[in-house]
Write a protein that holds these residues in place. Sequence first.
Motif, PDB file in Angstrom:
ATOM      1  N   SER A  47      -7.332   0.715  -4.226  1.00  0.00           N
ATOM      2  CA  SER A  47      -5.897   0.918  -4.114  1.00  0.00           C
ATOM      3  C   SER A  47      -5.130  -0.144  -4.905  1.00  0.00           C
ATOM      4  O   SER A  47      -4.143   0.145  -5.576  1.00  0.00           O
ATOM      5  CB  SER A  47      -5.495   0.893  -2.646  1.00  0.00           C
ATOM      6  OG  SER A  47      -4.129   1.110  -2.497  1.00  0.00           O
TER       7      SER A  47
ATOM      8  N   GLY B  10      -7.425   5.609  -2.415  1.00  0.00           N
ATOM      9  CA  GLY B  10      -8.201   4.687  -1.579  1.00  0.00           C
ATOM     10  C   GLY B  10      -9.557   5.251  -1.184  1.00  0.00           C
ATOM     11  O   GLY B  10      -9.814   5.461  -0.005  1.00  0.00           O
TER      12      GLY B  10
ATOM     13  N   CYS C  37      -7.328   2.408   3.463  1.00  0.00           N
ATOM     14  CA  CYS C  37      -7.189   1.252   2.582  1.00  0.00           C
ATOM     15  C   CYS C  37      -7.393  -0.070   3.305  1.00  0.00           C
ATOM     16  O   CYS C  37      -7.419  -1.134   2.684  1.00  0.00           O
ATOM     17  CB  CYS C  37      -5.855   1.289   1.855  1.00  0.00           C
ATOM     18  SG  CYS C  37      -5.805   2.622   0.663  1.00  0.00           S
TER      19      CYS C  37
ATOM     20  N   GLY D  36       0.844  -1.192   0.000  1.00  0.00           N
ATOM     21  CA  GLY D  36       0.000   0.000   0.000  1.00  0.00           C
ATOM     22  C   GLY D  36       0.879   1.242   0.000  1.00  0.00           C
ATOM     23  O   GLY D  36       2.098   1.164  -0.165  1.00  0.00           O
TER      24      GLY D  36
ATOM     25  N   LEU E 191      -9.470  -0.730  -0.261  1.00  0.00           N
ATOM     26  CA  LEU E 191      -8.320  -1.598  -0.527  1.00  0.00           C
ATOM     27  C   LEU E 191      -8.333  -2.062  -1.990  1.00  0.00           C
ATOM     28  O   LEU E 191      -7.308  -2.058  -2.664  1.00  0.00           O
ATOM     29  CB  LEU E 191      -8.374  -2.786   0.423  1.00  0.00           C
ATOM     30  CG  LEU E 191      -7.197  -3.773   0.408  1.00  0.00           C
ATOM     31  CD1 LEU E 191      -7.043  -4.404   1.779  1.00  0.00           C
ATOM     32  CD2 LEU E 191      -7.376  -4.839  -0.627  1.00  0.00           C
TER      33      LEU E 191
END
Lengths: 456, 171
Positions: free
Chosen positions: A180, A186, A171, A165, A177
């Motif tokens: 992302s 995010g 996220c 990340g 998530l």
Amino acid sequence: MSRKLLLEHINVPGIAGLDVYRQKGGYRAVEKALKTLTPDEVVEEVKKSGLRGRGGAGFPTGMKWSFLAKPEGVPRYLVCNADESEPGTFKDRYLMTHIPHALIEGMIVSSYALGAKASYIYVRGEMMPQIRILEKAIAEARNAGFLGKNILGTGYELELYVQPGGGAYICGEETALLESLEGKRGNPRIKPPFPAIAGLYGCPTVVNNVESIAATVPIINDGGEEYAKIGIGRSTGTKLISASGNLARPGVYEIELGLPVEEFIYSDEYCGGIANGKRLKATVAGGSSVPILPANLTLKLANGEPRLMSYESLSEGGFATGTMLGSGGFIAFDEDQCIVRNTWNFSRFYHHESCGQCSPCREGTGWLEKVLHRLEYGHGKMSDIDLLVDVARKIEGNTICPLGDAAAWPVGSAIRHFRDEFEWHVKEPVKSQTQNYGLADYAKPIEKTAEVKAAE
Amino acid sequence: MLKVEEHSPVEFSADLIGRFDEIIARYPGGKQKSALLPILHLVQAELGWLSTTAMDKVAAYLQIRPIEVYEVASFYTMYFLKPQGKFMLEVCRTGPCCLVGAEKILDHLETRLGVKEGEVTPDGLFSFRGVECLAACGYGPVLQIGPEYTFYENLTTESVDQLIEDLKKKS
Ligand SMILES: Cc1cc2nc3c(=O)[nH]c(=O)nc-3n(C[C@H](O)[C@H](O)[C@H](O)COP(=O)(O)O)c2cc1C
Ligand code: SF4
Ligand code: FES
């Protein structure tokens, strides 16, 4: 000693490597699942186990898996949530650092159950050392034939990838998530559709926490029914608890769900009591997002019975007198800690981490931070306390994702239980800058009926 | 608002491009944008920060628009949009770490390094800042140093002084 399913071999030298992990029985679950069970039978075992998601929400894992859509010709994905950023939570990092193959093995078993051919482990970017560890473990597993094409000659194929990340608490929310992982900001998605229908790249996807996925290994090894025998009621199995704050022995502990909170805090098997011989003032039992409780309500329910470390017992009494197990991030505050300061600190966190999509969250978290800051620094007014309650209420339930609630609950609960301390900051603007309010009545035994009535 | 400093030309080495390709291969065809976050980490590890030129080159390589890179680089806290000290000391400032003295560590760094949060020491060696929970709350106070993200736990003002001396020697 209680049963350990995830951390049993954590102190064995070399357990982070494949050879030692296998000597200790590792990868038996992969052999058993792929060679003797159908994917649906694996799902069935997980259902029987009663395992509930260890990422915070506690949703039954087997049920979540059974919702996964299976349209013909469309890939399905398993994504492991290793974003671990909820303040107070550090169990996934611990597990990945010391026994990475437990996660890799769980990923293989779970991916098989879901019919995924490529699965991703989304690790928070700051965990570069853990990313290296996982990549090494994946390479070892692949060399041993547990990944790649035709695994163990069963025809099943799987690739595992680790994705870093970029440093954003949001996220950890499963749809943020996935955004992302697609290379975007995010921003949580509006649901429905849920990831089980349209997740990664619009394909059916399951997102599970590191610990949930690792728990499938003992579930497959021993059977779902055996797993369900551990724990209490609907809180089955073991849980990793990250213990931090003013404890004699902070760290990660594996407990059997149902352990009395008092035993967890004070026994030498676990946290060994409060550090420096001080007294307990308050706890946040499940990561910063769950309601804070004074010491007395931490140890006992409003009816005077002992509180247990389980989903049900921690939430007993609702938000009036209870809290939540959440992610198992257990934070202890000693008598010298200032609840106003901590509440301000947490609200700064949520303001900083809000993705900014919804105005109640974006603006509201800013208000909470600002008003708490002035209360903490001796510039507050009495009316600020109700203002905080009001702002928190207006965020709650009015946002795209639960970060809004997570920002509101700590504030609402701190004022609910520690209002006198907030008022003291207003009445004693000078003194509160150099002194602490102290323990007050927060550890006093509960007046049963009066307390229950007052709370209602 | 995105703030980027003046920039100089950027070349990605063949080795670096090779690593980009390895990452891109992890995703289904056409989903190469998924490689953006990992690639930005690699570029930052190489250059110390992300200049507009560097981000534009990443965009071109991934066949996406430059704005798609800027919006990501400015959203995530790990990406630096201006140069930092050679060693960026990131101290956790969230609740659990503050219960065990994180604020003292931040204050100490300010005095010791003689710069404010986010600034660079005149010798170009150090920057520091407070960051949010690093998932090491039981071992606080903690700090990390990129690009390897090495962790230092159970900090005291003395151990921080020692660390600064060690880093100076290393540089
Ligand atoms: C703001 C926010 C942050 C979250 N952070 C995490 C996290 O760091 N790790 C995690 O596993 N789940 C996190 N969750 C929960 C996930 O959305 C999701 O419920 C979970 O990963 C599902 O896995 P489980 O069913 O195995 O628990 C977060 C949720 C929210 C709203
Ligand atoms: S609640 Fe907050 S974090 Fe969640 S989507 Fe809305 S603005 Fe973003
Ligand atoms: S609060 Fe500092 S690492 Fe979690």
